[in-house]
Enzyme design. Structure first.
Site: not given
Length: 678
Positions: A467-468, A471, A474
């Site tokens: 998940h991290e 990010h 991105h």
């Protein structure tokens, strides 16, 4: 006194010189950088030339870069490596920054120049990115008080200063409460049921604190195994109640009054700016657009999840009754869920952990990023770190071009808040021929290696890392001109799409085979275990969905209505939870007083974003499932249309450019097993 924060960083890739930075440097650096930034604003305001996009809007977006770098270093340390002195500095600095921010937003001369450019927008032949920047700048000034009277502006300044202090104090109290509690066990029989790794970690901690026996804390790597496996119901209850009572104990770290002050000040601020509530103010700049749309979205999902959740809760209660548990309590949930999961799917977390050695999972994440986005990761040792646990990587593409610096910080310690997050030490931007690349960091709290075992992750921790890292992608792949539109500078109900999308690879055989290898034998995870992971992925999904929805509903209750009459945090919270409650209430516990996402972080009126983005990520991943999870064409499309574009185009337009259509919640409901079968 020379100050490393004020000098141009003569370091590899212009990274922060952590080893040279001392606490004493921060306050003077902030003061100097604020003055430098004010001087830059004066140059814009006093420019004798007619206001243009270039000399006003573009220049404004690049101003204050030294201040931004200092702020990113300081506030990231305040989250990951804080101490009493840093917290004291934060309390002094935050009002200064709030005041400075208002000096900019409420500057009449500056706004007049912005308005003059905005009024002739249609004549300027701007690119889509320039148009977005101009619109955002103008709206940011208008939304935050540019049209207020002198008296109203003064009132806004007072409110913003108070809010900045309260948010900081809230976070400090939660951190203090997390570190304050320790469950000290000296009787070995009370450890029954616990995995060997959890026992060993607790023993190591006790030794570090010069105690005999075992110590368990409210840090996740300590708390989660205990609440999941400890046979002692009484000790699970003790730990769970301590966890739920953070900043709700009527002591010096109590957050009840801070919560009330925060929501009332936010409401007052919104009213002052012409909005009905804080939610109306926030959601005007979100995909969801209004509190009505958010509440409809949450209630629609609630209607689909609640029957499933109630059925799951009843089944879990029946299962626990075999053990003599007449009433299932919150401290029983994880314990009996794990036992029921074992019975239904013949799988348990401890069975999976040997296949998820942290170093292997990191390699897996890197390999998947390479297969999808042509990225390479090389650990480097020339970049300064703020703690010995931190690792640094140079990220390049397949042509060997420098893409980003990545920091990873994975273990709990004193001075580091709980949870997991991605942040940046430097944004990406372009100026002339230069494409200045970002410095990205991911911070988690995973179980440390013990004397006998490496750091082995639970499957939940694996998904957290993915998940991290989503990010981080991105941030790392950002490729925009302007810093304020770069990377994760997007609408908050869109920012979770890349992170939640990347979690999907954790469940796929083709991906797991790349990194899920037994830490002793190096054998790839057996296919039957992969099948069990897939089959159990929807286990208690109704309960989990209801839990997430309850947090979103609580957030909207705090922020979408007039809070002036609220005088009891617990009572208000209980009413908000009424339609989502499965377990009996615990009178000593309160969620709001440690709900850092909405009272310290940026998720006020935005917690629904996790579920909102799940609709997007399920819809997006269904295309990967259809075309192949490592399909380069689809990955490149996602990279070019989502990851590189930041906030340069409206999120729904970006999504449609990638997907070819708007999303529906069908894929999410199918994945969650909440879609009614005909």
């Amino acid at each position: 006194m020379s100050n490393p924060l004020l000098e141009n960083y003569k370091t590899p890739f212009s990274t922060a010189p952590f080893s040279k930075i001392k606490n004493k440097h921060f306050k003077p650096a902030f003061k100097k950088a604020i003055n430098l930034a004010k001087a830059e604003i004066e140059v814009i305001c006093n420019n004798p030339e007619v206001p243009t996009f270039e000399n006003t809007i573009e220049t404004l977006d690049f101003f204050g870069q030294k201040l931004n770098r200092i702020s990113s270093v300081f506030f990231n340390l305040n989250s990951a490596e804080t101490n009493d002195e840093i917290q004291k500095i934060a309390q002094e600095i935050s009002p200064m920054l709030s005041e400075f921010s208002n000096d900019i937003i409420l500057n009449k001369k500056l706004f007049k120049r912005i308005q003059l450019v905005y009024d002739i927008k249609s004549e300027l032949n701007l690119t889509a990115e320039q148009d977005m920047l101009l619109t955002k700048k103008y709206k940011n000034f208008v939304r935050n008080g540019a049209h207020l009277t002198k008296k109203e502006k003064s009132e806004l300044r007072i409110i913003d200063t108070k809010l900045s202090k309260l948010k900081l104090q809230f976070g400090e109290n939660v951190l203090a409460e997390t570190h304050d509690f320790k469950l000290h066990i000296t009787n070995k029989t009370q450890l029954k049921g616990l995995p060997e790794s959890a026992v060993e970690a607790a023993q190591m901690l006790a030794k570090q604190l010069h105690k005999k026996g075992w110590i368990f804390t409210l840090d996740y790597p300590s708390y989660i195994p205990f609440i999941t496996y400890a046979d002692s119901r009484e000790l699970r209850k003790t730990l769970a109640k301590a966890f739920g009572a953070k900043a709700f104990r009527n002591n010096d770290n109590d957050n009840q009054q801070i919560v009330l002050n925060l929501v009332k000040l936010r409401h007052k601020r919104a009213n002052l700016l012409g909005y009905k509530s804080h939610s109306h103010f926030v959601l005007e700049e979100r995909m969801a657009e209004s509190p009505e749309k958010v509440n409809n979205f949450l209630n629609d999902l609630l209607s689909k999840a609640k029957p499933a959740a109630q059925k799951e809760f009843n089944n879990l209660s029946k299962f626990a009754k075999k053990d003599g548990i007449e009433q299932l309590e919150k401290w029983d949930s994880a314990y009996y869920a794990e036992k029921l999961k074992k019975e239904l799917f013949d799988i348990e977390e401890e069975q999976l952990k040997p296949y998820f050695k942290l170093e292997n999972v990191i390699k897996g994440v890197f390999t998947i990023a390479n297969k999808l986005y042509d990225l390479n990761f090389e650990e480097i040792f020339t970049v300064d770190k703020y703690h010995k646990d931190v690792k640094t990587y140079k990220v390049t593409n397949t042509s060997g071009n420098y893409v980003a610096i990545l920091y990873t910080d994975f273990f709990p310690r004193k001075g580091k808040r709980n949870g997991a997050w991605m942040t940046s030490f430097k944004d990406q931007w372009k100026k002339g021929v230069e494409n200045s690349r970002p410095h990205i960091s991911i911070v988690c709290n995973f179980t440390k290696a013990t004397n006998t075992k490496p750091s082995l992750l639970t499957f939940n921790e694996v998904t957290t890392l993915f998940h991290e890292f989503g990010h981080a992608l991105h941030g790392m792949l950002a490729n925009t001109t302007y810093p304020s539109l770069s990377g994760t500078n997007v609408y908050w109900d869109f920012v979770e799409l890349p992170s939640q999308l990347f979690e999907n690879w954790c469940y796929e055989k083709e991906a797991l085979n790349l990194f899920a290898k037994h830490f002793k034998t190096n054998k790839i995870i057996p296919i039957d275990l992969i099948d069990k992971i897939k089959k159990s992925s929807n286990f208690l999904e109704g309960i989990q969905t209801l839990r997430q929805l309850s947090f979103g509903i609580l957030d909207m209750n705090w922020h979408s209505k007039d809070p002036t009459g609220i005088d009891n945090v617990k009572k208000f919270e209980s009413l908000a939870f009424k339609n989502t409650q499965l377990f009996p209430d615990v009178k000593e516990n309160c969620m709001s007083t440690s709900f850092s996402h909405i009272f310290q972080g940026g998720y006020s009126s935005g917690y629904y974003s996790y579920k909102w983005a799940e609709v997007l990520d399920a819809d997006a991943f269904s295309l990967f499932l259809e075309k192949g999870i490592f399909n380069k064409q689809i990955a490149q499309k996602f990279k070019l249309n989502i990851l590189e574009k930041g906030g340069t185009i409206k999120p729904m337009d970006l999504y449609v450019n990638f997907r070819g259509k708007k999303p529906t919640n069908t894929a999410l409901l199918q994945r969650a097993g909440l879609l009614k079968q005909d």
